[in-house]
Design a protein around this motif. Structure first.
Motif, PDB file in Angstrom:
ATOM      1  N   MET A   1       0.734  -1.428   0.200  1.00 34.74           N
ATOM      2  CA  MET A   1      -0.144   0.206  -0.137  1.00 34.74           C
ATOM      3  C   MET A   1       0.852   0.982  -0.043  1.00 34.74           C
ATOM      4  N   ALA A   2       1.854   1.193   0.375  1.00 31.23           N
ATOM      5  CA  ALA A   2       3.128   2.328   0.973  1.00 31.23           C
ATOM      6  C   ALA A   2       4.595   1.944   1.359  1.00 31.23           C
ATOM      7  N   ARG A   3       5.728   2.678   0.470  1.00 33.07           N
ATOM      8  CA  ARG A   3       7.138   2.318   0.895  1.00 33.07           C
ATOM      9  C   ARG A   3       7.715   3.386   1.499  1.00 33.07           C
ATOM     10  N   ASP A   4       8.021   3.279   2.447  1.00 31.38           N
ATOM     11  CA  ASP A   4       8.912   4.673   2.841  1.00 31.38           C
ATOM     12  C   ASP A   4       7.687   5.256   3.445  1.00 31.38           C
ATOM     13  N   ALA A   5       6.559   5.376   4.226  1.00 33.10           N
ATOM     14  CA  ALA A   5       5.679   6.448   4.022  1.00 33.10           C
ATOM     15  C   ALA A   5       5.062   7.435   2.798  1.00 33.10           C
ATOM     16  N   ASP A   6       5.237   7.002   1.883  1.00 34.56           N
ATOM     17  CA  ASP A   6       4.243   7.310   0.246  1.00 34.56           C
ATOM     18  C   ASP A   6       4.052   6.347  -0.455  1.00 34.56           C
ATOM     19  N   PHE A   7       2.609   6.800  -0.507  1.00 32.30           N
ATOM     20  CA  PHE A   7       1.776   6.307  -1.356  1.00 32.30           C
ATOM     21  C   PHE A   7       2.390   5.605  -2.371  1.00 32.30           C
ATOM     22  N   VAL A   8       1.639   4.329  -2.753  1.00 33.20           N
ATOM     23  CA  VAL A   8       2.383   3.380  -3.772  1.00 33.20           C
ATOM     24  C   VAL A   8       1.349   4.172  -5.288  1.00 33.20           C
ATOM     25  N   VAL A  17       8.636  -8.544   0.349  1.00 39.17           N
ATOM     26  CA  VAL A  17       9.161  -7.564  -0.351  1.00 39.17           C
ATOM     27  C   VAL A  17       9.901  -7.460   0.841  1.00 39.17           C
ATOM     28  N   LEU A  18      11.318  -7.411   0.026  1.00 38.18           N
ATOM     29  CA  LEU A  18      12.436  -7.260   0.532  1.00 38.18           C
ATOM     30  C   LEU A  18      12.548  -4.820   0.903  1.00 38.18           C
ATOM     31  N   LEU A  19      12.898  -5.212   2.305  1.00 37.03           N
ATOM     32  CA  LEU A  19      13.473  -4.484   3.447  1.00 37.03           C
ATOM     33  C   LEU A  19      14.717  -3.566   3.938  1.00 37.03           C
ATOM     34  N   PRO A  20      14.891  -3.152   2.532  1.00 40.46           N
ATOM     35  CA  PRO A  20      16.828  -3.073   3.439  1.00 40.46           C
ATOM     36  C   PRO A  20      16.345  -1.701   4.995  1.00 40.46           C
ATOM     37  N   PRO A  21      17.235  -1.522   5.770  1.00 43.01           N
ATOM     38  CA  PRO A  21      17.604  -0.978   6.815  1.00 43.01           C
ATOM     39  C   PRO A  21      17.249   0.344   6.421  1.00 43.01           C
ATOM     40  N   PRO A 265      16.422  -9.258 -14.598  1.00 41.21           N
ATOM     41  CA  PRO A 265      15.475  -9.967 -13.781  1.00 41.21           C
ATOM     42  C   PRO A 265      13.965 -10.609 -14.020  1.00 41.21           C
ATOM     43  N   GLY A 266      13.938 -10.452 -15.145  1.00 41.99           N
ATOM     44  CA  GLY A 266      12.227 -10.945 -15.700  1.00 41.99           C
ATOM     45  C   GLY A 266      11.168 -10.027 -15.875  1.00 41.99           C
ATOM     46  N   ASP A 267       9.942 -10.367 -15.442  1.00 43.86           N
ATOM     47  CA  ASP A 267       9.092  -9.562 -15.290  1.00 43.86           C
ATOM     48  C   ASP A 267       9.184  -8.134 -14.147  1.00 43.86           C
ATOM     49  N   THR A 268      10.041  -8.244 -13.119  1.00 41.70           N
ATOM     50  CA  THR A 268       9.045  -7.261 -11.985  1.00 41.70           C
ATOM     51  C   THR A 268      10.915  -7.469 -11.202  1.00 41.70           C
ATOM     52  N   TYR A 269      11.564  -6.360 -10.792  1.00 36.21           N
ATOM     53  CA  TYR A 269      11.770  -5.907  -9.760  1.00 36.21           C
ATOM     54  C   TYR A 269      12.342  -5.875  -8.371  1.00 36.21           C
ATOM     55  N   ASN A 270      12.403  -5.805  -7.083  1.00 41.88           N
ATOM     56  CA  ASN A 270      11.978  -5.360  -5.886  1.00 41.88           C
ATOM     57  C   ASN A 270      10.886  -4.876  -6.030  1.00 41.88           C
ATOM     58  N   ASN A 271       9.573  -5.797  -6.434  1.00 39.82           N
ATOM     59  CA  ASN A 271       8.098  -5.040  -6.505  1.00 39.82           C
ATOM     60  C   ASN A 271       7.665  -3.911  -7.656  1.00 39.82           C
ATOM     61  N   TYR A 272       8.341  -4.192  -8.369  1.00 40.79           N
ATOM     62  CA  TYR A 272       8.187  -2.752  -9.543  1.00 40.79           C
ATOM     63  C   TYR A 272       8.410  -3.446 -11.021  1.00 40.79           C
ATOM     64  N   GLU A 273       6.920  -3.109 -11.730  1.00 44.37           N
ATOM     65  CA  GLU A 273       7.177  -3.508 -12.964  1.00 44.37           C
ATOM     66  C   GLU A 273       7.808  -3.611 -13.807  1.00 44.37           C
ATOM     67  N   ILE A 274       8.742  -3.848 -14.945  1.00 44.90           N
ATOM     68  CA  ILE A 274       9.194  -3.758 -15.583  1.00 44.90           C
ATOM     69  C   ILE A 274       9.390  -3.083 -16.808  1.00 44.90           C
ATOM     70  N   ASP A 275       8.738  -2.046 -17.663  1.00 42.05           N
ATOM     71  CA  ASP A 275       8.558  -1.335 -19.025  1.00 42.05           C
ATOM     72  C   ASP A 275       9.386  -2.725 -19.666  1.00 42.05           C
ATOM     73  N   ASP A 302      12.687   7.069   0.000  1.00 46.40           N
ATOM     74  CA  ASP A 302      13.982   7.818   0.567  1.00 46.40           C
ATOM     75  C   ASP A 302      14.723   6.898   1.302  1.00 46.40           C
ATOM     76  N   VAL A 303      14.711   5.247   0.379  1.00 48.29           N
ATOM     77  CA  VAL A 303      15.009   4.183   1.262  1.00 48.29           C
ATOM     78  C   VAL A 303      14.929   3.406  -0.386  1.00 48.29           C
ATOM     79  N   ILE A 304      16.720   3.038  -1.020  1.00 45.63           N
ATOM     80  CA  ILE A 304      16.916   1.771  -1.641  1.00 45.63           C
ATOM     81  C   ILE A 304      17.547   1.310  -1.932  1.00 45.63           C
ATOM     82  N   ASN A 305      17.436  -0.406  -2.123  1.00 42.99           N
ATOM     83  CA  ASN A 305      18.511  -1.399  -1.822  1.00 42.99           C
ATOM     84  C   ASN A 305      19.261  -1.032  -3.086  1.00 42.99           C
ATOM     85  N   LEU A 306      20.626  -1.233  -2.860  1.00 37.44           N
ATOM     86  CA  LEU A 306      21.883  -1.210  -3.959  1.00 37.44           C
ATOM     87  C   LEU A 306      22.253  -2.589  -4.426  1.00 37.44           C
ATOM     88  N   PRO A 307      22.080  -3.254  -5.268  1.00 38.99           N
ATOM     89  CA  PRO A 307      22.765  -4.517  -5.858  1.00 38.99           C
ATOM     90  C   PRO A 307      24.303  -4.773  -5.476  1.00 38.99           C
TER      91      PRO A 307
END
Length: 375
Positions: A1-8, A17-21, A265-275, A302-307
């Protein structure tokens, strides 16, 4: 529903869902098969975290999985439905009757409420093109006087040509070369390490592998980057080390638009749909081949993981006059931050933008959304 207190943009259906620090997520758990039991588990075995990423998970071989909650699903007779008859308020019933939609279907059809009155919508921000002295979205509309859009813009600014020029300079991704100050030009941020230190180093342009520059550790008395109120910047976060990292910025939110990865990554990455996701030669930080993947707009973060060995592209709208001053961006793995992986960002307001200026920009962007901005 929301990530980092921002609505999707709209609810995202997922089973993990991956939750990095430092990140946060708001979820609604929807029950599955009747008369069954489900467990919510913290599980580090995902396609975004490998056995080498022990900064987050503890020592190798340790038990890193924990049951967080248990969900018991009732019988089919207890199914909750949303009644959609015209004029009806939300009505929850125990039996799914004709004219009712499952709560799950109702939730997934909703659009997010717009909570920030200054930030451009994520869709608008994704549509913006680079600033160019010979062409911009607003200049194109003015020069060609494009029908209803032109009339709506004139009405918005009350026919004031100065305001039209102001919008021309604002509705685009500001390039670093627009400024003479080197600190204002920086757009590439390299995350590197050499035990026991972790470095964060910023450049005006992309660095060519192999990377042999001296990395910077944090200095509380040094300003590493300057940005201006009214600008929209595109940053490239380059993880050129052998460790996973987590980018976090204070005071601001950003939009994630693209990733470059070692594997498809296929069709999705980190819960994002890939164009689109296309292979490119020599595109990774280590100089090897990789995949450039553009992501569908989802919402601010305001937070994103960097593989490891990856590049993540974000867009940051510096449009709130209240953020002027000095604050930090850093790796949110605290051991990395404490060992030097942090910068001081200074936001200035040289044109004395006010709240009404930012609101004007946002409304103009709303008018111009679509193909014009994508130029």
């Amino acid at each position: 529903m929301a990530r980092d207190a921002d609505f999707v943009k709209q609810p995202v259906a997922t089973n993990s869902v991956l939750l990095p620090p430092g990140s946060r997520v708001e979820v609604l758990v929807v029950g599955g098969d009747p008369d069954s039991t489900y467990h919510l588990v913290s599980d580090f075995k995902t396609d975004l975290v490998t056995d080498d990423d022990y900064e987050w998970t503890g020592a190798p071989g340790a038990n890193r999985n924990y049951v967080l909650a248990t969900v018991n699903v009732g019988s089919d007779a207890d199914k909750v439905c949303y009644h959609t008859a015209a004029g009806d308020a939300l009505s929850l019933g125990t039996i799914c009757q004709d004219g009712a939609t499952s709560l799950d279907e109702h939730i997934l059809s909703q659009q997010a409420f717009e909570s920030d009155k200054l930030l451009p919508t994520p869709e608008t921000l994704a549509d913006l093109g680079p600033c160019n002295s010979f062409h911009s979205a607003i200049a194109d509309v003015i020069q060609k006087q494009r029908g209803k859009k032109y009339q709506r813009l004139l009405k918005l600014v009350n026919g004031d040509e100065k305001k039209l020029k102001f919008l021309e300079e604002s509705l685009c991704i500001t390039p670093g070369e627009a400024y003479s100050d080197p600190l204002t030009q920086k757009r590439y941020f390299y995350f590197t390490s050499a035990s026991p230190k972790f470095f964060l180093t910023a450049f005006n342009n992309e660095q060519t592998p192999p990377l042999n520059f001296d990395g910077q550790v944090y200095n509380g008395n040094r300003i590493d980057k300057i940005s201006a109120v009214g600008d929209i910047e595109e940053w490239h976060l380059v993880n050129a080390s052998g460790n996973a990292h987590v980018f976090h910025i204070h005071q601001l939110d950003f939009l994630v638009t693209e990733v470059i990865l070692p594997e498809d990554p296929g069709d999705t990455y980190n819960n994002y749909e890939i164009d689109t996701c296309t292979p490119e030669t020599g595109i990774l930080p280590d100089g090897n081949n990789g995949y450039r993947c553009t992501l569908q707009t989802q919402g601010y973060r305001d937070v994103i993981n960097l593989p490891v060995n990856s590049i993540t592209t974000i867009r940051i709208p510096f449009v709130n006059p209240f953020i002027t001053g000095i604050f930090v961006y850093h790796c949110h793995i605290l051991a990395h931050e404490d060992a030097g992986m942090m910068h001081n960002l200074k936001v200035v307001n040289p044109k004395s933008y006010k709240l009404e200026d930012m609101q004007l920009i946002k409304e103009a962007a709303r008018i111009l959304r679509g193909k014009i901005l994508k130029k």
